[in-house]
Write a protein that holds these residues in place. Structure first.
Motif, PDB file in Angstrom:
ATOM      1  N   LEU A 224      69.489 -91.377  59.087  1.00 52.25           N
ATOM      2  CA  LEU A 224      69.501 -91.304  60.670  1.00 52.25           C
ATOM      3  C   LEU A 224      69.486 -90.060  61.405  1.00 52.25           C
ATOM      4  N   PRO A 225      69.947 -88.932  60.500  1.00 48.11           N
ATOM      5  CA  PRO A 225      69.885 -87.711  61.356  1.00 48.11           C
ATOM      6  C   PRO A 225      68.433 -87.283  61.599  1.00 48.11           C
ATOM      7  N   GLY A 226      67.417 -87.542  60.748  1.00 48.02           N
ATOM      8  CA  GLY A 226      65.997 -87.313  60.814  1.00 48.02           C
ATOM      9  C   GLY A 226      65.436 -88.613  61.869  1.00 48.02           C
ATOM     10  N   VAL A 227      65.999 -89.621  61.732  1.00 49.05           N
ATOM     11  CA  VAL A 227      65.367 -90.459  62.908  1.00 49.05           C
ATOM     12  C   VAL A 227      65.619 -90.064  64.484  1.00 49.05           C
ATOM     13  N   PHE A 228      67.014 -89.549  64.491  1.00 48.65           N
ATOM     14  CA  PHE A 228      67.462 -89.332  65.714  1.00 48.65           C
ATOM     15  C   PHE A 228      66.754 -88.060  66.260  1.00 48.65           C
ATOM     16  N   ALA A 229      66.562 -87.049  65.393  1.00 51.55           N
ATOM     17  CA  ALA A 229      65.740 -85.948  65.472  1.00 51.55           C
ATOM     18  C   ALA A 229      64.303 -86.009  66.101  1.00 51.55           C
ATOM     19  N   GLY A 230      63.530 -87.076  65.232  1.00 51.59           N
ATOM     20  CA  GLY A 230      62.284 -87.237  65.375  1.00 51.59           C
ATOM     21  C   GLY A 230      62.180 -88.083  66.927  1.00 51.59           C
ATOM     22  N   THR A 231      63.180 -89.019  67.042  1.00 47.05           N
ATOM     23  CA  THR A 231      63.195 -90.022  68.213  1.00 47.05           C
ATOM     24  C   THR A 231      63.224 -88.887  69.528  1.00 47.05           C
ATOM     25  N   LEU A 232      64.328 -88.070  69.513  1.00 47.67           N
ATOM     26  CA  LEU A 232      64.485 -87.260  70.504  1.00 47.67           C
ATOM     27  C   LEU A 232      63.357 -86.597  70.935  1.00 47.67           C
ATOM     28  N   MET A 233      62.732 -85.985  69.775  1.00 44.59           N
ATOM     29  CA  MET A 233      61.366 -84.794  70.081  1.00 44.59           C
ATOM     30  C   MET A 233      60.252 -85.715  70.676  1.00 44.59           C
ATOM     31  N   THR A 234      60.131 -86.966  70.121  1.00 45.15           N
ATOM     32  CA  THR A 234      59.000 -87.715  70.737  1.00 45.15           C
ATOM     33  C   THR A 234      59.018 -88.189  71.920  1.00 45.15           C
ATOM     34  N   PHE A 235      60.455 -88.551  72.205  1.00 47.41           N
ATOM     35  CA  PHE A 235      60.767 -89.328  73.703  1.00 47.41           C
ATOM     36  C   PHE A 235      60.366 -88.196  74.755  1.00 47.41           C
ATOM     37  N   ILE A 236      60.843 -86.832  74.431  1.00 49.29           N
ATOM     38  CA  ILE A 236      60.715 -85.903  75.510  1.00 49.29           C
ATOM     39  C   ILE A 236      59.253 -85.470  75.682  1.00 49.29           C
ATOM     40  N   LEU A 237      58.504 -85.233  74.289  1.00 46.03           N
ATOM     41  CA  LEU A 237      57.190 -85.047  74.496  1.00 46.03           C
ATOM     42  C   LEU A 237      56.477 -86.182  75.238  1.00 46.03           C
ATOM     43  N   ALA A 238      56.745 -87.495  75.192  1.00 45.78           N
ATOM     44  CA  ALA A 238      56.072 -88.486  75.769  1.00 45.78           C
ATOM     45  C   ALA A 238      56.434 -88.479  77.279  1.00 45.78           C
ATOM     46  N   LEU A 239      57.524 -88.056  77.788  1.00 41.98           N
ATOM     47  CA  LEU A 239      57.722 -88.036  79.243  1.00 41.98           C
ATOM     48  C   LEU A 239      56.894 -87.079  79.809  1.00 41.98           C
ATOM     49  N   GLY A 240      56.392 -85.961  79.270  1.00 40.86           N
ATOM     50  CA  GLY A 240      55.721 -85.060  79.915  1.00 40.86           C
ATOM     51  C   GLY A 240      54.184 -84.942  79.141  1.00 40.86           C
ATOM     52  N   PHE A 241      53.492 -85.974  78.822  1.00 36.50           N
ATOM     53  CA  PHE A 241      52.564 -85.993  78.221  1.00 36.50           C
ATOM     54  C   PHE A 241      51.301 -86.370  79.315  1.00 36.50           C
ATOM     55  N   TYR A 242      50.317 -85.325  79.256  1.00 36.56           N
ATOM     56  CA  TYR A 242      49.586 -85.415  80.102  1.00 36.56           C
ATOM     57  C   TYR A 242      47.821 -85.698  79.889  1.00 36.56           C
ATOM     58  N   VAL A 243      47.479 -85.028  78.720  1.00 35.10           N
ATOM     59  CA  VAL A 243      46.040 -85.428  78.412  1.00 35.10           C
ATOM     60  C   VAL A 243      45.801 -86.544  78.012  1.00 35.10           C
ATOM     61  N   THR A 244      46.493 -87.187  77.165  1.00 35.68           N
ATOM     62  CA  THR A 244      46.179 -88.752  76.644  1.00 35.68           C
ATOM     63  C   THR A 244      46.347 -89.491  77.942  1.00 35.68           C
ATOM     64  N   PRO A 245      47.074 -89.981  78.490  1.00 34.77           N
ATOM     65  CA  PRO A 245      47.220 -90.664  79.973  1.00 34.77           C
ATOM     66  C   PRO A 245      45.923 -90.545  80.680  1.00 34.77           C
ATOM     67  N   ALA A 246      45.824 -89.188  80.943  1.00 34.52           N
ATOM     68  CA  ALA A 246      44.844 -88.906  82.048  1.00 34.52           C
ATOM     69  C   ALA A 246      43.249 -89.346  81.452  1.00 34.52           C
ATOM     70  N   LEU A 247      43.195 -89.247  80.066  1.00 37.44           N
ATOM     71  CA  LEU A 247      42.098 -89.705  79.686  1.00 37.44           C
ATOM     72  C   LEU A 247      41.629 -91.382  79.438  1.00 37.44           C
ATOM     73  N   VAL A 248      42.515 -91.937  78.808  1.00 38.88           N
ATOM     74  CA  VAL A 248      42.653 -93.105  78.352  1.00 38.88           C
ATOM     75  C   VAL A 248      43.320 -94.174  79.691  1.00 38.88           C
ATOM     76  N   GLY A 249      44.012 -93.605  80.346  1.00 39.08           N
ATOM     77  CA  GLY A 249      44.778 -94.355  81.420  1.00 39.08           C
ATOM     78  C   GLY A 249      43.852 -94.435  82.647  1.00 39.08           C
ATOM     79  N   GLY A 250      44.451 -95.301  83.470  1.00 38.72           N
ATOM     80  CA  GLY A 250      43.663 -95.359  84.856  1.00 38.72           C
ATOM     81  C   GLY A 250      44.700 -95.443  85.963  1.00 38.72           C
ATOM     82  N   PRO A 251      44.462 -96.036  87.269  1.00 38.19           N
ATOM     83  CA  PRO A 251      45.454 -95.631  88.322  1.00 38.19           C
ATOM     84  C   PRO A 251      46.519 -96.521  87.888  1.00 38.19           C
ATOM     85  N   GLU A 252      46.459 -97.702  87.412  1.00 38.94           N
ATOM     86  CA  GLU A 252      47.513 -98.596  87.165  1.00 38.94           C
ATOM     87  C   GLU A 252      48.252 -98.084  86.120  1.00 38.94           C
ATOM     88  N   THR A 253      48.078 -96.978  85.377  1.00 39.37           N
ATOM     89  CA  THR A 253      49.074 -96.354  84.306  1.00 39.37           C
ATOM     90  C   THR A 253      49.281 -94.928  84.533  1.00 39.37           C
TER      91      THR A 253
END
Length: 304
Positions: A224-253
């Protein structure tokens, strides 16, 4: 007291230097001056790469040119921006869950594999991590566009007659972000699984526990310590993700990072972009603090 004894009792320049920089203090800790010297490059980097830009951004959002809270009021007055924030939280959460569900078995296989197999699995995890996010995002465009690989295969197989809309959807954004962020989830979990003594699962098996019970009662709690560390880092990076949503997403995303980019590069509204970025940073810090408080209820995860 002899002259030799008096001279030995007086600290020399080398002795003072050693006390300041070389000799560890009580409990094996470094002296304060040496600690400050070692931390100085990191503090300077943090000041000029994070604190100074954030401070300029905060000042620019509050003074336009005089003091005002209008930029922050717009976030709550206009429903569009709160809707984008909620969408960002949802997509980040979904990508984190997907990365965990797909990444935990890979990390478990790496931890249990031996010989050359572990190097092959590690290569499959690390090579995408070392590859540019832009390249990996364009790969999804090639696969999912209307004349992409998947639509061509389905049409040639006679399954569909017209190309499906596989790109510029919320599901595509979640899928692509999960793929990009999965190595960030795998590596901490792998480290936690590798640290579990092999004797513990063997002892559980000797006591009559099956494979599933051993995993559920022994392996999963200890990882669980590794799960919690990976989950926290992944979630924080996903909140500020720019390149991937800008390329594969549209106005509705549209997500917060893409919205901030539009405000700065298209509309040139830097004060409002600073307010959006500051608001997103505050939300991220609040969620991180709440996450750590939840972890503290489990106990033993203070270092996560």
């Amino acid at each position: 007291m002899t002259t030799l004894e008096a001279g030995s009792a007086t600290p020399t320049l080398a002795t003072r230097f050693a006390r300041l920089f070389l000799v560890t203090g009580t409990g094996g800790r470094y002296p304060p001056l040496l600690t400050a010297v070692l931390l100085l490059p990191l503090l300077v980097l943090l000041l000029f790469s994070f604190l100074y830009p954030v401070g300029r951004m905060l000042v620019g959002s509050l003074f336009d040119p005089s003091f005002t809270l209008h930029n922050y009021a717009r976030i709550f007055i206009e429903p569009l921006y709160l809707k984008i924030l909620l969408r960002t939280l949802w997509i980040a959460f979904a990508a984190t869950v997907g990365a965990f569900l797909l990444g935990y078995p890979v990390a478990y296989g790496m931890a249990r594999a031996g010989g050359r197999l572990v190097f092959w699995i590690a290569g499959c995890v690390l090579i995408p991590l070392w590859t540019s996010v832009l390249v990996r995002s364009y790969a999804w465009i090639i696969l999912l566009q209307r004349k992409g690989v998947i639509n061509d295969i389905l049409i040639e197989a006679g399954i569909i007659e017209q190309p499906l809309k596989l790109i510029y959807t919320e599901g595509t954004v979640i899928l692509a972000m999960t793929h990009v962020l999965m190595p960030i989830m795998i590596l901490p979990i792998y480290g936690a699984l590798r640290s579990i003594p092999k004797e513990l699962p063997q002892a559980a098996a000797n006591l009559g526990a099956g494979a599933f019970t051993t995993f559920l009662k022994v392996i999963l709690p200890l990882s669980l310590p590794g799960v919690f560390a990976g989950t926290l880092m992944t979630f924080i990076l996903a909140l500020g993700f720019y390149v991937t949503p800008a390329l594969v997403g549209g106005p509705e995303t549209l997500m917060m990072a893409t919205l901030i980019g539009q405000q700065t590069t298209v509309l040139l509204d830097w004060p409002f972009a600073g307010a959006l970025a500051t608001f997103l940073l505050a939300v991220t810090l609040a969620l991180t603090f709440m996450f750590r408080r939840v972890l503290s209820t489990f106990g033993g995860f203070d270092n996560v």
